[in-house]
Design an enzyme around this catalytic site. Structure first.
Site, PDB file in Angstrom:
ATOM      1  N   ARG A 189     -24.983 -34.671 102.252  1.00 11.41           N
ATOM      2  CA  ARG A 189     -24.485 -33.587 103.088  1.00 11.41           C
ATOM      3  C   ARG A 189     -25.356 -33.388 104.326  1.00 11.41           C
ATOM      4  O   ARG A 189     -24.841 -33.138 105.425  1.00 11.41           O
ATOM      5  CB  ARG A 189     -24.413 -32.298 102.256  1.00 11.41           C
ATOM      6  CG  ARG A 189     -23.317 -32.337 101.178  1.00 11.41           C
ATOM      7  CD  ARG A 189     -23.591 -31.356 100.050  1.00 11.41           C
ATOM      8  NE  ARG A 189     -22.469 -31.227  99.123  1.00 11.41           N
ATOM      9  CZ  ARG A 189     -22.219 -32.097  98.134  1.00 11.41           C
ATOM     10  NH1 ARG A 189     -23.009 -33.145  97.961  1.00 11.41           N
ATOM     11  NH2 ARG A 189     -21.198 -31.900  97.324  1.00 11.41           N
ATOM     12  N   ASP A 242     -22.387 -35.078  85.258  1.00 12.48           N
ATOM     13  CA  ASP A 242     -23.444 -36.080  85.369  1.00 12.48           C
ATOM     14  C   ASP A 242     -24.536 -35.930  84.313  1.00 12.48           C
ATOM     15  O   ASP A 242     -25.328 -36.852  84.096  1.00 12.48           O
ATOM     16  CB  ASP A 242     -24.083 -36.025  86.761  1.00 12.48           C
ATOM     17  CG  ASP A 242     -23.162 -36.596  87.826  1.00 12.48           C
ATOM     18  OD1 ASP A 242     -22.221 -37.327  87.467  1.00 12.48           O
ATOM     19  OD2 ASP A 242     -23.380 -36.314  89.022  1.00 12.48           O
ATOM     20  N   SER A 266     -11.677 -33.687  91.687  1.00 11.84           N
ATOM     21  CA  SER A 266     -12.998 -33.914  92.260  1.00 11.84           C
ATOM     22  C   SER A 266     -13.300 -32.837  93.284  1.00 11.84           C
ATOM     23  O   SER A 266     -12.521 -32.628  94.218  1.00 11.84           O
ATOM     24  CB  SER A 266     -13.088 -35.291  92.921  1.00 11.84           C
ATOM     25  OG  SER A 266     -14.340 -35.445  93.566  1.00 11.84           O
TER      26      SER A 266
END
Length: 407
Positions: free
Chosen positions: A26, A289, A152
């Site tokens: 980002r 994750d 997502s």
């Protein structure tokens, strides 16, 4: 790096995980949109040794900034973040581009962007049955963008990065409940550092219903040095080692971070305090994750641990419900995969054995931590997958006292 062996051994020492990969993507994109040369970004604290995913974003940003080439060829390699973030950015800049990537990346969800970006005047042309390569044509315009939240959160981040650049104001609204919500919050934090405002629109239950984004905003170079927090996603492996009894101290973590994987800390505390023999349930909806290393930790607690709401794990670098199950079964664990869950019966030492990473960095690292407490050690085939996010993971494991051979 193939066939790394990790034997039973004890870790002791301090370790600093790499900077947050999620934040680095980002920051790099925002800095480029602010007109900051990538070399200057590196001088301000964002180094290049962050793994292949970050290098993919750096290389694609260089290509986006190159004049004259039409269409651009942007190779995202294995990086879903690079692909889903830069596709709408390229459209906002009016750049014709062909996005390519690895075979594994081509199997991950992308086609929702056809309808999402189509409402903003962008055309996507797929050249085959899978998602890549895909050609992007047309300049993105402001408007109303319906986005499914359960596939997502990267779709939302991609729009948040792109829509401040376009003509007209925009609204992003969710058509299904948002998963991995902390990653969207992280995007807002980074955008604010670069002077870009994205406002949340609350639903009736207090959760985000969408976001409003004013058009024709300008990304501005921050006056202060860029500082990236250590990555909780990578720290999770060392924190799990400490949960398993190793004397490891993890430095560089921000206890007030908005990184979603900061949840590893209270989750491991809950696992440690949960009554032995009683079933423990953990939702993976916001922390996909963390599942491989949580499954490793669950093998050490006596009783059943159910990691549920994990259906999205089938859409990661590997089908992580399958690869986590196969990895731990190969070591002798009692683990079962359901459609959207893992059930682990823990409390016994794992014998060890040979496992495959499935070219998934988190499977390789989770297997290495599990190997430390195994009886005979573990040979990890495809250990080079760690280069995606933590290139020196095995060197750090060895430095801390791990019996690591073959690196």
């Amino acid at each position: 790096m193939q066939g790394v062996f990790v034997g039973p051994s004890f870790l002791r020492g301090r370790v600093t995980p790499p900077p947050s990969k999620s934040m680095a993507h980002r920051v790099l994109i925002s800095a480029a949109l602010a007109g900051m040369p990538l070399e200057e970004v590196e001088k301000r604290g964002l180094g290049r040794e962050l793994g292949e995913d970050i290098q993919a974003t750096i290389d694609c940003l260089r290509a986006l900034g190159a004049p004259g080439q039409d269409p651009l060829i942007l190779d995202c390699r294995e990086s879903g973040s690079t692909l889903r973030f830069l596709l709408p950015v390229a459209a906002a800049l009016g750049r014709s581009a062909v996005f390519t990537g690895s075979q594994g990346l081509a199997r991950r969800p992308l086609r929702e962007y056809v309808s999402i970006l189509g409402s903003g005047g962008v055309r996507l042309e797929f050249r085959g049955e899978e998602n890549l390569p895909v050609r992007v044509e047309g300049r993105l315009q402001g408007g109303v963008f319906p986005v499914p939240g359960h596939v997502s959160s990267q779709y939302i981040t991609g729009l948040m990065l792109a829509l401040p650049l376009v003509e007209g104001d925009s609204t992003i609204y969710l058509t299904s409940p948002l998963q991995s919500a902390p990653y969207v919050q992280l995007t807002q934090v980074v955008l604010a550092q670069f002077g870009v405002v994205v406002d949340a629109l609350e639903g009736c239950d207090g959760n985000a219903a969408g976001w409003s984004v004013a058009g024709k905003q300008s990304y501005r170079i921050p006056p202060k040095p860029l500082v990236l927090e250590a990555d909780y996603s990578q720290a999770a492996f060392w924190l799990a080692a400490r949960f398993l009894g190793h004397e490891v101290e993890v430095d560089g973590l921000n206890p007030r971070s908005v990184q979603g994987d900061r949840a590893i800390v209270p989750l491991l505390e809950e696992m440690a305090s949960w009554p032995p023999g009683e079933e423990l349930r953990i939702s993976a909806a916001q922390i996909p994750d963390l599942v491989p290393i949580l499954a490793v930790a669950a093998c050490a607690r006596r009783g059943a641990t159910v990691i549920e709401q994990a259906e999205r794990l089938r859409l990661k670098e590997s089908d992580r419900l399958h690869s986590t199950t196969e990895m731990l079964r190969a070591m002798g664990a009692q683990i079962t995969a359901a459609d959207d869950a893992l059930i682990i019966e823990g409390g016994k030492q794992l014998p060890g054995g040979q496992v495959h990473s499935h070219n998934d960095h988190r499977i390789a690292m989770a297997a290495a931590i599990a190997a430390l407490s195994s009886r005979d050690g573990v040979r990890i085939i495809g250990a080079a997958a760690v280069s995606k996010s933590y290139p020196n993971f095995f060197q750090e494991l060895k430095r801390l006292g791990g019996d690591v051979r073959g690196i």
